[in-house]
Structure formats: structure tokens, C-alpha cells
Scaffold this active site. Sequence first.
Site, short mmCIF file in Angstrom:
data_model
loop_
_atom_site.label_atom_id
_atom_site.label_comp_id
_atom_site.label_asym_id
_atom_site.label_seq_id
_atom_site.Cartn_x
_atom_site.Cartn_y
_atom_site.Cartn_z
N CYS A 93 -9.60 4.28 -1.99
CA CYS A 93 -9.55 5.65 -1.47
C CYS A 93 -10.47 5.86 -0.26
CB CYS A 93 -9.83 6.63 -2.60
SG CYS A 93 -9.20 8.28 -2.27
N HIS A 189 -7.44 5.20 -8.29
CA HIS A 189 -8.64 5.27 -9.12
C HIS A 189 -8.16 5.07 -10.57
CE1 HIS A 189 -10.87 7.36 -5.89
NE2 HIS A 189 -9.82 8.12 -5.73
#
Length: 237
Positions: A93, A189
Site C-alpha cells: 500500500c 493488507h
Amino acid sequence: MRLVIAHLYPAEMNIYGDTGNVIALSRRLEWRGIDAVVERIAVGDPYDFTAADVVVAGGGEDRAQLAVAADLQRRAGDIREAVAAGTVFLTICGTYQLFGHRFVTHDGDEMPGIGVFDLETHGGDERMIGNIVLDTEWGPLVGFENHSGRTFLGEGQQPLGMVRKGYGNNERDFDEGAVAANAFGSYLHGALLPKNPAFADELLRRALVQRHGDDAVLGPLDDGVERAAADAAATRP
Ligand code: GLN
């Protein structure tokens, strides 16, 4: 045998359980009798990337990324050399975005990236949130995404996978993440590696071959619990 796992920015870039990636790699080595040494690297710490076998970095909010972006610029040459030499990287990310050419936030802040991946990211109005499932060369990957950045791959940039469920790099292209040599970037995630043991082992196998040659083998483990976690997440919104 031992492998060194370098954890970049553990304080600044660690949301939605991203430290779980470091734990999963260490445990999967230790369960096979291979020593895992974890080195934590904060903003400003000197570090020689030739010492690392796997470099792991997580996600973070736009504000945390500003400090990290400046630090990454100072390490850009060293990191690009390590990628070219075949060191394994997993960036998630916020760090994934900074491994591209640039990230322009929703507020108009422009952060230069280090260009490991041929991509750029622009903050959008909508957040892309939820459980996500990809098809990749290494089987399906399951994770959780939460980002407003929309990432666009350059022509010829290999994605990590194609989106079966969720958003991925942006809401338009159905691709997710990026791969260059042994460097991987992704929005997933969750954390990613505890729920995706085959992919965790793919990273470890590459790192072992780099350091110890072709005869380094990873024995099988019982991944029943990990697979059940991935299946449960894959069926949730
Ligand atoms: N701030 C970035 C975005 O929203 C990254 C967020 C994250 O790491 N989850 O696009």
C-alpha cells in the site's frame, strides 16, 4: 542456515496488521529449522541492503508517507541496486505507492517515488475498501484493501495479479500490485502473508536460492488454519 528480514519503517508504515508479514516469514523459516533475523529500520537509520534477504514494508496514511518518501529518496540508489541484484522485496500500500514514480495525494501534495515499479498513483475522491481476491501465478491471494490512491501501471509493467473481487490498483483496470525481478508491490493488507502461505513460501524460496543456492529446500507445513482464514475472508464483503 539463516535469512535476514529487513523491516523498513515498522513504526510509520504498519496499518491493518502489516507487521504480520514479518511474523509469518520468520515463523515459516523457524518451523523449518532455518534462523530468521529481523532488523528494524526506522526513518534515518543507516542500513546496508546487501545484508538483507527479504525487505518488507507496510502501508500508512498520506501524512506518514511524507516522512517516509523523503527517507526513501536517500536510499533510492541502494534499493534499486538491491532489486537489480535479486533481493526479495514486499511493499504494501503506502510503501508500494512510493516504489512507483510518484504519488500525488488528494490534497495535491506530490511525493516522488523511487521508480522500482513503472507506475504512478493519484489520490481519488472515493476510498476503495473491503476484502479482495486476486488470481496470480502463485494461486489466488486474499487480503483487505483500504486506499484512496489510484495506481496506474505503465505499459509493460507486470501486475501481481488480476482482481476477481474488490478494486486493486484502481477501479478501472482490474489489475492489482506490481512485480519487478524479485520485488513485489500490493495493496493487500490483512496481513497478506499469514493468509496466503503459498505466496509467503514463494518469497522465502526466492530468498533462499539467492543466498544459499538451488539446493536450499523448504519442507511442507500444515497450512490448514491459514487456508481457513483465507477462505473466510474471501467470502466477506
Ligand atoms: N494513503 C494511501 C492511500 O490511501 C495509502 C493508504 C494505506 O497504506 N492503506 O492511498
